[in-house]
Design a protein around this motif. Sequence first.
Motif, PDB file in Angstrom:
ATOM      1  N   LEU A   1     -47.548  43.595 -24.935  1.00 25.34           N
ATOM      2  CA  LEU A   1     -48.680  44.468 -24.645  1.00 25.34           C
ATOM      3  C   LEU A   1     -48.224  45.840 -24.158  1.00 25.34           C
ATOM      4  N   ARG A   2     -47.055  45.912 -23.548  1.00 21.41           N
ATOM      5  CA  ARG A   2     -46.503  47.208 -23.156  1.00 21.41           C
ATOM      6  C   ARG A   2     -46.023  48.003 -24.372  1.00 21.41           C
ATOM      7  N   HIS A   3     -45.667  47.271 -25.425  1.00 23.16           N
ATOM      8  CA  HIS A   3     -45.106  47.899 -26.623  1.00 23.16           C
ATOM      9  C   HIS A   3     -45.888  47.410 -27.848  1.00 23.16           C
ATOM     10  N   PRO A   4     -47.145  47.831 -27.977  1.00 23.27           N
ATOM     11  CA  PRO A   4     -48.012  47.262 -29.022  1.00 23.27           C
ATOM     12  C   PRO A   4     -47.583  47.582 -30.449  1.00 23.27           C
ATOM     13  N   ASP A   5     -46.699  48.572 -30.626  1.00 21.10           N
ATOM     14  CA  ASP A   5     -46.237  48.907 -31.977  1.00 21.10           C
ATOM     15  C   ASP A   5     -44.967  48.154 -32.366  1.00 21.10           C
ATOM     16  N   VAL A   6     -44.420  47.364 -31.449  1.00 21.18           N
ATOM     17  CA  VAL A   6     -43.200  46.607 -31.721  1.00 21.18           C
ATOM     18  C   VAL A   6     -43.576  45.232 -32.283  1.00 21.18           C
ATOM     19  N   PRO A   7     -43.056  44.857 -33.448  1.00 24.52           N
ATOM     20  CA  PRO A   7     -43.409  43.546 -34.021  1.00 24.52           C
ATOM     21  C   PRO A   7     -42.854  42.392 -33.192  1.00 24.52           C
ATOM     22  N   VAL A   8     -43.654  41.359 -33.071  1.00 22.35           N
ATOM     23  CA  VAL A   8     -43.233  40.113 -32.423  1.00 22.35           C
ATOM     24  C   VAL A   8     -43.038  39.093 -33.539  1.00 22.35           C
TER      25      VAL A   8
ATOM     26  N   ARG B   1     -53.454  42.848 -30.178  1.00 18.46           N
ATOM     27  CA  ARG B   1     -54.668  43.606 -30.461  1.00 18.46           C
ATOM     28  C   ARG B   1     -55.014  44.497 -29.274  1.00 18.46           C
ATOM     29  N   PRO B   2     -55.781  45.566 -29.503  1.00 14.34           N
ATOM     30  CA  PRO B   2     -56.155  46.444 -28.387  1.00 14.34           C
ATOM     31  C   PRO B   2     -56.868  45.666 -27.283  1.00 14.34           C
TER      32      PRO B   2
ATOM     33  N   GLU C   1     -56.099  43.080 -25.755  1.00 13.29           N
ATOM     34  CA  GLU C   1     -56.054  41.619 -25.899  1.00 13.29           C
ATOM     35  C   GLU C   1     -55.552  40.976 -24.613  1.00 13.29           C
ATOM     36  N   PRO C   2     -56.264  39.992 -24.077  1.00 16.26           N
ATOM     37  CA  PRO C   2     -55.794  39.302 -22.862  1.00 16.26           C
ATOM     38  C   PRO C   2     -54.492  38.560 -23.136  1.00 16.26           C
ATOM     39  N   VAL C   3     -53.682  38.445 -22.104  1.00 14.24           N
ATOM     40  CA  VAL C   3     -52.398  37.755 -22.226  1.00 14.24           C
ATOM     41  C   VAL C   3     -52.558  36.334 -22.756  1.00 14.24           C
ATOM     42  N   PRO C   4     -53.492  35.514 -22.222  1.00 12.84           N
ATOM     43  CA  PRO C   4     -53.618  34.145 -22.736  1.00 12.84           C
ATOM     44  C   PRO C   4     -53.967  34.091 -24.230  1.00 12.84           C
ATOM     45  N   GLU C   5     -54.776  35.057 -24.692  1.00 10.47           N
ATOM     46  CA  GLU C   5     -55.157  35.065 -26.099  1.00 10.47           C
ATOM     47  C   GLU C   5     -53.965  35.384 -26.999  1.00 10.47           C
ATOM     48  N   PHE C   6     -53.142  36.344 -26.593  1.00 14.16           N
ATOM     49  CA  PHE C   6     -51.958  36.656 -27.397  1.00 14.16           C
ATOM     50  C   PHE C   6     -50.989  35.475 -27.401  1.00 14.16           C
ATOM     51  N   LEU C   7     -50.779  34.849 -26.249  1.00 13.19           N
ATOM     52  CA  LEU C   7     -49.898  33.682 -26.188  1.00 13.19           C
ATOM     53  C   LEU C   7     -50.404  32.560 -27.082  1.00 13.19           C
ATOM     54  N   SER C   8     -51.714  32.389 -27.139  1.00 11.61           N
ATOM     55  CA  SER C   8     -52.293  31.358 -27.992  1.00 11.61           C
ATOM     56  C   SER C   8     -52.031  31.656 -29.462  1.00 11.61           C
ATOM     57  N   ARG C   9     -52.181  32.913 -29.871  1.00 18.66           N
ATOM     58  CA  ARG C   9     -51.902  33.286 -31.272  1.00 18.66           C
ATOM     59  C   ARG C   9     -50.428  33.092 -31.613  1.00 18.66           C
ATOM     60  N   LEU C  10     -49.561  33.483 -30.681  1.00 20.57           N
ATOM     61  CA  LEU C  10     -48.122  33.347 -30.917  1.00 20.57           C
ATOM     62  C   LEU C  10     -47.731  31.880 -31.005  1.00 20.57           C
ATOM     63  N   ARG C  11     -48.258  31.092 -30.133  1.00 12.17           N
ATOM     64  CA  ARG C  11     -47.953  29.652 -30.137  1.00 12.17           C
ATOM     65  C   ARG C  11     -48.428  29.006 -31.436  1.00 12.17           C
ATOM     66  N   ALA C  12     -49.629  29.393 -31.889  1.00 14.70           N
ATOM     67  CA  ALA C  12     -50.162  28.851 -33.139  1.00 14.70           C
ATOM     68  C   ALA C  12     -49.288  29.240 -34.320  1.00 14.70           C
ATOM     69  N   ALA C  13     -48.782  30.480 -34.315  1.00  9.24           N
ATOM     70  CA  ALA C  13     -47.916  30.929 -35.403  1.00  9.24           C
ATOM     71  C   ALA C  13     -46.623  30.133 -35.437  1.00  9.24           C
ATOM     72  N   MET C  14     -46.080  29.821 -34.270  1.00 10.63           N
ATOM     73  CA  MET C  14     -44.842  29.046 -34.218  1.00 10.63           C
ATOM     74  C   MET C  14     -45.077  27.599 -34.630  1.00 10.63           C
TER      75      MET C  14
END
Length: 211
Positions: free
Chosen positions: A142-149, A184-185, A187-200
């Motif tokens: 979230l500090r670096h929203p243009d950096v791909p995860v 996403r602009p 985006e709450p931390v738990p929501e991003f973690l949920s998306r990342l976890r789902a992708a993995m």
Amino acid sequence: MHQAARRFIHRFVLRPLVRAVLRFEGADGDRLDRPGPAIVVANHNSHVDTAVLMAAFPTESIHRVRPMAAADYFLRNRLLAWFSKTIVGIVPIHRRGADEDPLAAASQALGKDTVLLVFPEGTRGRPGVFGDFKTGVARLALRHPDVPVVPVWLDGCERAMPRGARLPHRVACRATVGRPLFPRPSEPVPEFLSRLRAAMLALARDFEVAA
């Protein structure tokens, strides 16, 4: 000098050992070796996870690849600190000290086109178990929203050298690389973690995994 040493060890020591001892089957290297900074996120079940992940990169890019690692463990004595910082190239994370920003060094590294290797579970878990994520990876993204995860699923490492093992077993290891995510602009931390976890977990669908 340090970068030359890292490239030499990567080409002539790390990659040959990983491929010979662990039977490393490779990864989608084009998704890992991309210009600019990146946050590469992988599951963590083994002592060899970092070695396998670093072996997936070409030697020409290894000077940009730096694992995030706990300072209190990897800097606990002079010899280990020298090896961890000079040869492995860790970005030390200070987990203790309320007055310190534990992500400051990682943020600074991303500003220099570094590829950070992150294990969001924070510690090696039990074989076949996908642990809960710490919030640091999301806060960094979230500090670096243009950096791909970039999500990566490591399979086989938990059998090659699980937690508590002293020597690796010759087991096929594979790194499966997913498509990059961006926060996403607002985006709450738990929501991003949920998306990342789902992708993995989507990358791990061919393996037996306990979430």
